[in-house]
Motif scaffolding. Sequence first.
Motif, PDB file in Angstrom:
ATOM      1  N   SER A 124       0.829  -1.202   0.000  1.00 43.97           N
ATOM      2  CA  SER A 124       0.000   0.000   0.000  1.00 43.97           C
ATOM      3  C   SER A 124       0.867   1.258   0.000  1.00 43.97           C
ATOM      4  O   SER A 124       0.616   2.214  -0.743  1.00 43.97           O
ATOM      5  CB  SER A 124      -0.926  -0.007   1.221  1.00 43.97           C
ATOM      6  OG  SER A 124      -1.628   1.210   1.310  1.00 43.97           O
ATOM      7  N   LEU A 125       1.909   1.254   0.825  1.00 40.20           N
ATOM      8  CA  LEU A 125       2.827   2.398   0.864  1.00 40.20           C
ATOM      9  C   LEU A 125       3.568   2.565  -0.456  1.00 40.20           C
ATOM     10  O   LEU A 125       3.736   3.690  -0.946  1.00 40.20           O
ATOM     11  CB  LEU A 125       3.825   2.232   2.016  1.00 40.20           C
ATOM     12  CG  LEU A 125       3.269   2.435   3.411  1.00 40.20           C
ATOM     13  CD1 LEU A 125       4.298   2.007   4.467  1.00 40.20           C
ATOM     14  CD2 LEU A 125       2.872   3.891   3.633  1.00 40.20           C
ATOM     15  N   LYS A 158       1.315   4.066  -3.000  1.00 40.70           N
ATOM     16  CA  LYS A 158       1.176   5.502  -2.746  1.00 40.70           C
ATOM     17  C   LYS A 158       2.422   6.258  -3.193  1.00 40.70           C
ATOM     18  O   LYS A 158       2.318   7.368  -3.726  1.00 40.70           O
ATOM     19  CB  LYS A 158       0.894   5.760  -1.265  1.00 40.70           C
ATOM     20  CG  LYS A 158      -0.496   5.332  -0.841  1.00 40.70           C
ATOM     21  CD  LYS A 158      -0.703   5.550   0.650  1.00 40.70           C
ATOM     22  CE  LYS A 158      -2.080   5.067   1.070  1.00 40.70           C
ATOM     23  NZ  LYS A 158      -2.285   5.206   2.513  1.00 40.70           N
ATOM     24  N   CYS A 159       3.584   5.655  -2.994  1.00 42.09           N
ATOM     25  CA  CYS A 159       4.833   6.283  -3.468  1.00 42.09           C
ATOM     26  C   CYS A 159       4.827   6.392  -4.982  1.00 42.09           C
ATOM     27  O   CYS A 159       5.312   7.381  -5.535  1.00 42.09           O
ATOM     28  CB  CYS A 159       6.047   5.477  -3.017  1.00 42.09           C
ATOM     29  SG  CYS A 159       6.488   5.703  -1.302  1.00 42.09           S
ATOM     30  N   GLN A 218       2.409   7.014  -6.677  1.00 45.92           N
ATOM     31  CA  GLN A 218       1.528   8.155  -6.967  1.00 45.92           C
ATOM     32  C   GLN A 218       2.096   9.451  -6.393  1.00 45.92           C
ATOM     33  O   GLN A 218       1.410  10.447  -6.295  1.00 45.92           O
ATOM     34  CB  GLN A 218       0.130   7.889  -6.405  1.00 45.92           C
ATOM     35  CG  GLN A 218      -0.536   6.687  -7.021  1.00 45.92           C
ATOM     36  CD  GLN A 218      -1.800   6.278  -6.283  1.00 45.92           C
ATOM     37  OE1 GLN A 218      -2.187   6.866  -5.280  1.00 45.92           O
ATOM     38  NE2 GLN A 218      -2.448   5.250  -6.799  1.00 45.92           N
ATOM     39  N   ASP A 238       3.165  10.179  -3.227  1.00 48.08           N
ATOM     40  CA  ASP A 238       2.732  10.536  -1.869  1.00 48.08           C
ATOM     41  C   ASP A 238       3.968  10.644  -0.976  1.00 48.08           C
ATOM     42  O   ASP A 238       4.625   9.650  -0.686  1.00 48.08           O
ATOM     43  CB  ASP A 238       1.775   9.459  -1.354  1.00 48.08           C
ATOM     44  CG  ASP A 238       1.236   9.739   0.047  1.00 48.08           C
ATOM     45  OD1 ASP A 238       1.964  10.317   0.881  1.00 48.08           O
ATOM     46  OD2 ASP A 238       0.083   9.346   0.298  1.00 48.08           O
ATOM     47  N   ALA A 287       3.949   8.601   2.428  1.00 46.14           N
ATOM     48  CA  ALA A 287       4.247   7.175   2.242  1.00 46.14           C
ATOM     49  C   ALA A 287       5.752   6.980   2.054  1.00 46.14           C
ATOM     50  O   ALA A 287       6.340   6.043   2.621  1.00 46.14           O
ATOM     51  CB  ALA A 287       3.475   6.632   1.046  1.00 46.14           C
TER      52      ALA A 287
END
Length: 178
Positions: free
Chosen positions: A8-9, A12-13, A15, A17, A20
């Motif tokens: 999940s992290l 997000k990275c 994307q 984030d 994250a």
Amino acid sequence: MSRDQENSLVAKCQQRDRQALETLISRYERPIYNAAFRMLGNSDEAADVTQTTFLKAFENIDRFDLERSFFSWIYRIALNEAIDQLKRGKRFEPYVETPADGAERPFERAARADVADRVQAALMDINADSRTVLVLRYFSDCSYRQIGEILDIPAKTVKSRLFSARQQLKARLGTELA
């Protein structure tokens, strides 16, 4: 951290984030640094390798396959960076471990530091492949399966390399630590 949380992290990275990214760095910075330090024997070089590892990992985060382990992927990057640093012929400074609570007596501290120095020097004296499996197994607490993932080799090969690496380390240390 579970594999799902890790994935999940990473997603997000991918994307971009920042939170994250900071979470993954805080989770893996110390283990990456420790592995680099054990490979290189120099704190400044280990810090450089750690920084370069994270830069390369996050420059290439879009290429990361979520079916794989992020831990294995980033460790592989770190080990490659450390090996590249070794090939550039850098020297090392002896590893000196200091007690956290300061309660140890000076003689005990000196004896432990002497052993740590000899082990680190012996590690630096064996080939990089052998040092890599020893560092991953005994200093990073990786399982045979994790080492196999990181190095992209079968678990049987990991066991064989560990046996050979322990023999090399034992030969360098002699019987003085036995």
